[in-house]
Design a protein around this motif. Sequence first.
Motif, PDB file in Angstrom:
ATOM      1  N   GLY A 141       0.808  -1.210   0.000  1.00 30.68           N
ATOM      2  CA  GLY A 141       0.000   0.000   0.000  1.00 30.68           C
ATOM      3  C   GLY A 141       0.843   1.263   0.000  1.00 30.68           C
ATOM      4  O   GLY A 141       1.871   1.346   0.689  1.00 30.68           O
ATOM      5  N   ARG A 142       0.403   2.248  -0.756  1.00 30.90           N
ATOM      6  CA  ARG A 142       1.069   3.547  -0.756  1.00 30.90           C
ATOM      7  C   ARG A 142       0.851   4.245   0.590  1.00 30.90           C
ATOM      8  O   ARG A 142      -0.077   3.934   1.334  1.00 30.90           O
ATOM      9  N   ILE A 143       1.717   5.222   0.884  1.00 29.68           N
ATOM     10  CA  ILE A 143       1.543   6.069   2.068  1.00 29.68           C
ATOM     11  C   ILE A 143       1.631   7.529   1.600  1.00 29.68           C
ATOM     12  O   ILE A 143       2.630   8.207   1.804  1.00 29.68           O
ATOM     13  N   PRO A 144       0.562   8.003   0.955  1.00 29.59           N
ATOM     14  CA  PRO A 144       0.615   9.270   0.224  1.00 29.59           C
ATOM     15  C   PRO A 144       0.856  10.517   1.076  1.00 29.59           C
ATOM     16  O   PRO A 144       1.243  11.552   0.543  1.00 29.59           O
ATOM     17  N   ARG A 145       0.672  10.428   2.381  1.00 29.59           N
ATOM     18  CA  ARG A 145       0.931  11.612   3.209  1.00 29.59           C
ATOM     19  C   ARG A 145       2.326  11.598   3.837  1.00 29.59           C
ATOM     20  O   ARG A 145       2.672  12.486   4.608  1.00 29.59           O
ATOM     21  N   LYS A 156       9.202   3.867   9.342  1.00 27.65           N
ATOM     22  CA  LYS A 156       8.785   3.010  10.455  1.00 27.65           C
ATOM     23  C   LYS A 156       8.001   3.813  11.490  1.00 27.65           C
ATOM     24  O   LYS A 156       6.932   3.388  11.960  1.00 27.65           O
ATOM     25  N   ASP A 157       8.533   4.980  11.870  1.00 28.79           N
ATOM     26  CA  ASP A 157       7.837   5.827  12.851  1.00 28.79           C
ATOM     27  C   ASP A 157       6.512   6.327  12.298  1.00 28.79           C
ATOM     28  O   ASP A 157       5.534   6.469  13.038  1.00 28.79           O
ATOM     29  N   TYR A 158       6.486   6.603  10.997  1.00 29.50           N
ATOM     30  CA  TYR A 158       5.254   7.074  10.361  1.00 29.50           C
ATOM     31  C   TYR A 158       4.154   6.018  10.492  1.00 29.50           C
ATOM     32  O   TYR A 158       3.007   6.341  10.837  1.00 29.50           O
ATOM     33  N   ILE A 159       4.514   4.767  10.241  1.00 28.40           N
ATOM     34  CA  ILE A 159       3.543   3.682  10.352  1.00 28.40           C
ATOM     35  C   ILE A 159       3.005   3.585  11.777  1.00 28.40           C
ATOM     36  O   ILE A 159       1.800   3.421  12.001  1.00 28.40           O
ATOM     37  N   GLU A 160       3.901   3.694  12.753  1.00 26.49           N
ATOM     38  CA  GLU A 160       3.477   3.619  14.149  1.00 26.49           C
ATOM     39  C   GLU A 160       2.536   4.764  14.505  1.00 26.49           C
ATOM     40  O   GLU A 160       1.547   4.579  15.216  1.00 26.49           O
ATOM     41  N   LYS A 161       2.829   5.940  14.005  1.00 22.96           N
ATOM     42  CA  LYS A 161       1.969   7.092  14.293  1.00 22.96           C
ATOM     43  C   LYS A 161       0.589   6.927  13.646  1.00 22.96           C
ATOM     44  O   LYS A 161      -0.433   7.340  14.200  1.00 22.96           O
ATOM     45  N   GLU A 166      -2.167   9.139  15.449  1.00 17.15           N
ATOM     46  CA  GLU A 166      -1.556  10.463  15.578  1.00 17.15           C
ATOM     47  C   GLU A 166      -1.452  11.125  14.203  1.00 17.15           C
ATOM     48  O   GLU A 166      -1.417  12.348  14.093  1.00 17.15           O
ATOM     49  N   ILE A 167      -1.377  10.289  13.165  1.00 17.13           N
ATOM     50  CA  ILE A 167      -1.361  10.756  11.777  1.00 17.13           C
ATOM     51  C   ILE A 167      -2.438   9.989  11.027  1.00 17.13           C
ATOM     52  O   ILE A 167      -2.614   8.781  11.233  1.00 17.13           O
ATOM     53  N   TYR A 168      -3.149  10.698  10.162  1.00 17.95           N
ATOM     54  CA  TYR A 168      -4.125  10.027   9.310  1.00 17.95           C
ATOM     55  C   TYR A 168      -3.560   9.914   7.905  1.00 17.95           C
ATOM     56  O   TYR A 168      -3.184  10.903   7.284  1.00 17.95           O
ATOM     57  N   SER A 173      -4.389   4.123   6.851  1.00 14.08           N
ATOM     58  CA  SER A 173      -5.410   4.120   7.911  1.00 14.08           C
ATOM     59  C   SER A 173      -6.590   3.239   7.506  1.00 14.08           C
ATOM     60  O   SER A 173      -7.135   2.484   8.319  1.00 14.08           O
ATOM     61  N   PHE A 174      -6.973   3.334   6.238  1.00 15.76           N
ATOM     62  CA  PHE A 174      -8.080   2.522   5.741  1.00 15.76           C
ATOM     63  C   PHE A 174      -7.746   1.038   5.796  1.00 15.76           C
ATOM     64  O   PHE A 174      -8.551   0.213   6.216  1.00 15.76           O
TER      65      PHE A 174
END
Length: 508
Positions: A141-145, A156-161, A166-168, A173-174
């Motif tokens: 899956g992409r992580i466009p943000r 890695k930290d982005y995924i955890e958030k 903490e981040i949408y 998220s979907f």
Amino acid sequence: MQTEINKVELRNLLVEDYKQLKNSMIKAYSEIDGAYWAEEEIENLLDIFPEGQLVILVDNKVVGAALSLIVDYKKAVSNHTYQKITGNYTFSTHDLNGEVLYGIDVFIDPEFRGIRLGRRLYDARKELCEQLNLKSIIFAGRIPRYTEHAETTTPKDYIEKVKLKEIYDPVLSFQLSNDFHVIKIMKNYLEGDVMSQEYAVLLEWNNIYYEKSPKLINARKSVIRLGLVQWQMRPLANLEALFEQSEFFIDVVSGYGSDFCLFPELFIAPLMADYNHLNEADAIREISHFTEPIRKKFQEFAIAYNINIITGSMPYTEDGNLYNVGFLCKRDGTSEMYTKIHITPNEVQYWGMKGGSQIRTFDTDCGKIGIMICYDVEFPELSRLMADEGMEILFVPFLTDTQNAYMRVKLCAQARAIENECYVAIAGCVGNLPRVNNMDIQYAQAAVFTPSDFAFPSNGIKAEATPNTEMTLIADVDLDMLKKLHEMGSVRILKDRRKDLYQIKKLK
């Protein structure tokens, strides 16, 4: 989203869908130049794996798709790029002996986002995985943000958030909310994906039924989940308040995976409070003006929550006559009306209601059903005619003021389940409504009744709600058990009728 949707359809992709598919894909990936499949690529994909390509249509227009391959599990979880896993876009990696349904694309036209069409595609993909007896669904899956956080946050930290909310992230998220779990981070996955900085998250959904006998896609369901709403009468400020409370219950029963949501008879009665200065007949005719807006809104809910909704009942005027009607709002976006046939003396005296004249059943994606409003269930002829047309589940929205009135509905509903070898679900209103004339008190206990034989509960009651308490009741019914009952039951009521002595038939 467009203002009104008349029909939603989920089916396999066809070659002739290509032009609409391309247009929707261009809009969905507007931030990536040239991000759409060529027509010959789609034709190739359909040649090798047609059942794995799903599209969703709104009013006969393709607005989203989910495209898939079957691949070897080791290849799916190894480090790879999008180009590599698709065989340089030739789909040569498709392997009929593979264990994984690999998602190569899923998208929804931005104009139609926000009504859970993506979730519907994912549910269909999960169903396909189960029916093909595959181990899991895997995709990157992409992580466009991520590009917004890249300077201060590692992938890695982005995924955890995102996990901690903490981040949408509109994609990740979907996926996490759809029971996918993270396997690992992929580098240089999709060339040109600037928004994700070419990172992707490899995700997996596990098929807990793996190794069971495979079935065909879109096969008839045997076990149907019913969601019944035991509605508390309460003052409502306006129509929006009614919609808000209704959506709450629809969301709840949909969240439990229900196929149907049943509301009670005349649950919209609180809206009459604004007209309490009028006589009862004029007051109820005033709220009949809300009936069409309610039908439209519940049709939207049926689409958004992927559930068939039986709207209980509400007043309806036609040619100067007042009727008690409801709507079957199907999750495909269509709706059909049913009308109360037998009108109680109270309804005639206070409201001047008339009875309908059509006895019918309804075809749904969960089999053939019947719907009768309250007093109608006390007349056995109606349900017997419906049973002759193949009815498997009978829904009865009701409204009773006293316990003895409720018992008439309950005992008659149980009799209908036994004599017609079907399931019967009933739901009513509870509480009181002091500011509405002729609607002072209510008594109800929602329930699901079954035939009476060894395969069913000994008392013929599948489930019951707590009496006079606002709540939902969720129950599963197995349609295959009805088939066995018809052929091998201790008694076979439908088969053993003496049609040489008596018959029931419609006059219209």
